[in-house]
Design a protein around this motif. Structure first.
Motif, PDB file in Angstrom:
ATOM      1  N   PRO A 140      50.850  -5.552  44.235  1.00 57.27           N
ATOM      2  CA  PRO A 140      49.859  -5.046  43.285  1.00 57.27           C
ATOM      3  C   PRO A 140      49.127  -3.809  43.778  1.00 57.27           C
ATOM      4  O   PRO A 140      48.879  -2.877  43.003  1.00 57.27           O
ATOM      5  CB  PRO A 140      48.875  -6.230  43.131  1.00 57.27           C
ATOM      6  N   ALA A 143      51.399  -0.871  43.478  1.00 61.38           N
ATOM      7  CA  ALA A 143      51.509  -0.497  42.066  1.00 61.38           C
ATOM      8  C   ALA A 143      50.280   0.290  41.614  1.00 61.38           C
ATOM      9  O   ALA A 143      50.398   1.316  40.927  1.00 61.38           O
ATOM     10  CB  ALA A 143      51.681  -1.748  41.204  1.00 61.38           C
ATOM     11  N   ILE A 147      50.243   4.178  40.280  1.00 65.36           N
ATOM     12  CA  ILE A 147      49.701   4.536  38.967  1.00 65.36           C
ATOM     13  C   ILE A 147      48.629   5.605  39.092  1.00 65.36           C
ATOM     14  O   ILE A 147      48.590   6.563  38.315  1.00 65.36           O
ATOM     15  CB  ILE A 147      49.131   3.277  38.269  1.00 65.36           C
ATOM     16  N   PHE A 160      46.581  -0.101  31.861  1.00 65.60           N
ATOM     17  CA  PHE A 160      47.888  -0.263  32.502  1.00 65.60           C
ATOM     18  C   PHE A 160      47.716  -0.763  33.935  1.00 65.60           C
ATOM     19  O   PHE A 160      48.496  -1.603  34.407  1.00 65.60           O
ATOM     20  CB  PHE A 160      48.643   1.062  32.480  1.00 65.60           C
ATOM     21  N   THR A 161      46.706  -0.258  34.627  1.00 67.32           N
ATOM     22  CA  THR A 161      46.430  -0.691  35.996  1.00 67.32           C
ATOM     23  C   THR A 161      46.082  -2.173  36.034  1.00 67.32           C
ATOM     24  O   THR A 161      46.602  -2.931  36.863  1.00 67.32           O
ATOM     25  CB  THR A 161      45.273   0.128  36.596  1.00 67.32           C
ATOM     26  N   ALA A 163      46.729  -4.510  33.750  1.00 68.51           N
ATOM     27  CA  ALA A 163      47.845  -5.347  33.301  1.00 68.51           C
ATOM     28  C   ALA A 163      48.932  -5.472  34.374  1.00 68.51           C
ATOM     29  O   ALA A 163      49.398  -6.579  34.680  1.00 68.51           O
ATOM     30  CB  ALA A 163      48.432  -4.783  32.008  1.00 68.51           C
ATOM     31  N   SER A 164      49.352  -4.337  34.929  1.00 69.71           N
ATOM     32  CA  SER A 164      50.451  -4.361  35.904  1.00 69.71           C
ATOM     33  C   SER A 164      50.047  -5.047  37.205  1.00 69.71           C
ATOM     34  O   SER A 164      50.812  -5.850  37.757  1.00 69.71           O
ATOM     35  CB  SER A 164      50.928  -2.935  36.196  1.00 69.71           C
ATOM     36  N   SER A 165      48.838  -4.755  37.704  1.00 65.07           N
ATOM     37  CA  SER A 165      48.403  -5.376  38.959  1.00 65.07           C
ATOM     38  C   SER A 165      48.196  -6.878  38.790  1.00 65.07           C
ATOM     39  O   SER A 165      48.544  -7.665  39.673  1.00 65.07           O
ATOM     40  CB  SER A 165      47.121  -4.716  39.474  1.00 65.07           C
ATOM     41  N   LEU A 167      49.753  -8.864  36.595  1.00 62.13           N
ATOM     42  CA  LEU A 167      51.066  -9.498  36.464  1.00 62.13           C
ATOM     43  C   LEU A 167      51.756  -9.628  37.811  1.00 62.13           C
ATOM     44  O   LEU A 167      52.272 -10.707  38.164  1.00 62.13           O
ATOM     45  CB  LEU A 167      51.945  -8.684  35.505  1.00 62.13           C
ATOM     46  N   LEU A 168      51.741  -8.546  38.602  1.00 63.10           N
ATOM     47  CA  LEU A 168      52.385  -8.581  39.916  1.00 63.10           C
ATOM     48  C   LEU A 168      51.673  -9.571  40.845  1.00 63.10           C
ATOM     49  O   LEU A 168      52.316 -10.264  41.636  1.00 63.10           O
ATOM     50  CB  LEU A 168      52.382  -7.180  40.533  1.00 63.10           C
TER      51      LEU A 168
END
Length: 199
Positions: A140, A143, A147, A160-161, A163-165, A167-168
């Motif tokens: 995370p 990621a 980003i 986006f930061t 959501a992606s962090s 999820l990871l």
């Protein structure tokens, strides 16, 4: 302490990546070094959270006096230390780094006291808790870093930061942070929630 630290990381890692943007939304005019201060406070909170289970283990033995005296004194050292550093011309960021150093020292002292009082080994803690927290955090954080250096600052990047962090981090917790028994318990809990609310 491992589970509570994982939950805290879900908040901390996205904030670390978007600290400036969050502060601008909240304060509009952000004073100098506030972002650095908040970042260090979040890191210190994670370090402190790592040892919450140790305090409970010591309390269970009834020998809490030495633990409180040693750890409390170590944490309070930041007051005379900060005064001395300012007196000798050190910058604020040096004091913040010193506070993180004291938090790490207090974590080590907690471990040593817990080993002598409750019989919990330092190596076991590092393998079962510390290393897993670090491992789960790596992807995370990478990621978030990617980003920040790829997209321009915006609300879309912030979303986006987060959501992606998140999820990871959730994937990392499930596959690397939990052992087989903990994964089974989590799966059983999710099934109960599904049955209760979705059927």
């Amino acid at each position: 302490s491992k589970s509570s630290t994982f939950l805290l990381l879900l908040l901390v890692i996205p904030f670390l990546g978007e600290m400036d943007a969050v502060l601008r939304l909240w304060l509009r005019d952000v004073p100098p070094q506030v972002a650095l201060f908040c970042t260090v406070m979040l890191i210190n909170a994670v370090l402190n959270q790592l040892s919450t289970g140790l305090k409970s283990a010591v309390q269970a033995t009834g020998q809490i006096k030495r633990y409180q005296a040693v750890v409390g004194t170590t944490v309070m050292l930041i007051v005379p230390l900060a005064y001395s550093m300012l007196h000798y011309g050190y910058e604020v960021h040096h004091i913040l780094m010193a506070s993180t150093g004291l938090e790490l020292l207090s974590l080590l002292l907690r471990l040593l006291i817990c080993r002598s009082v409750a019989g919990i080994g330092v190596s076991l803690f590092f393998k079962a808790v510390f290393l897993k927290v670090v491992l789960v955090s790596l992807m995370p954080m990478l990621a978030v870093y990617s980003i920040q250096h790829t997209l321009d600052a915006s609300l879309l990047r912030m979303a986006f930061t987060v959501a992606s962090s998140s999820l990871l981090l959730l994937l990392g917790i499930y596959f690397f942070g939990l052992n087989s028994l903990e994964r089974e318990q989590l799966s059983a809990m999710i099934k109960k929630i599904k049955i209760k609310y979705l059927t």
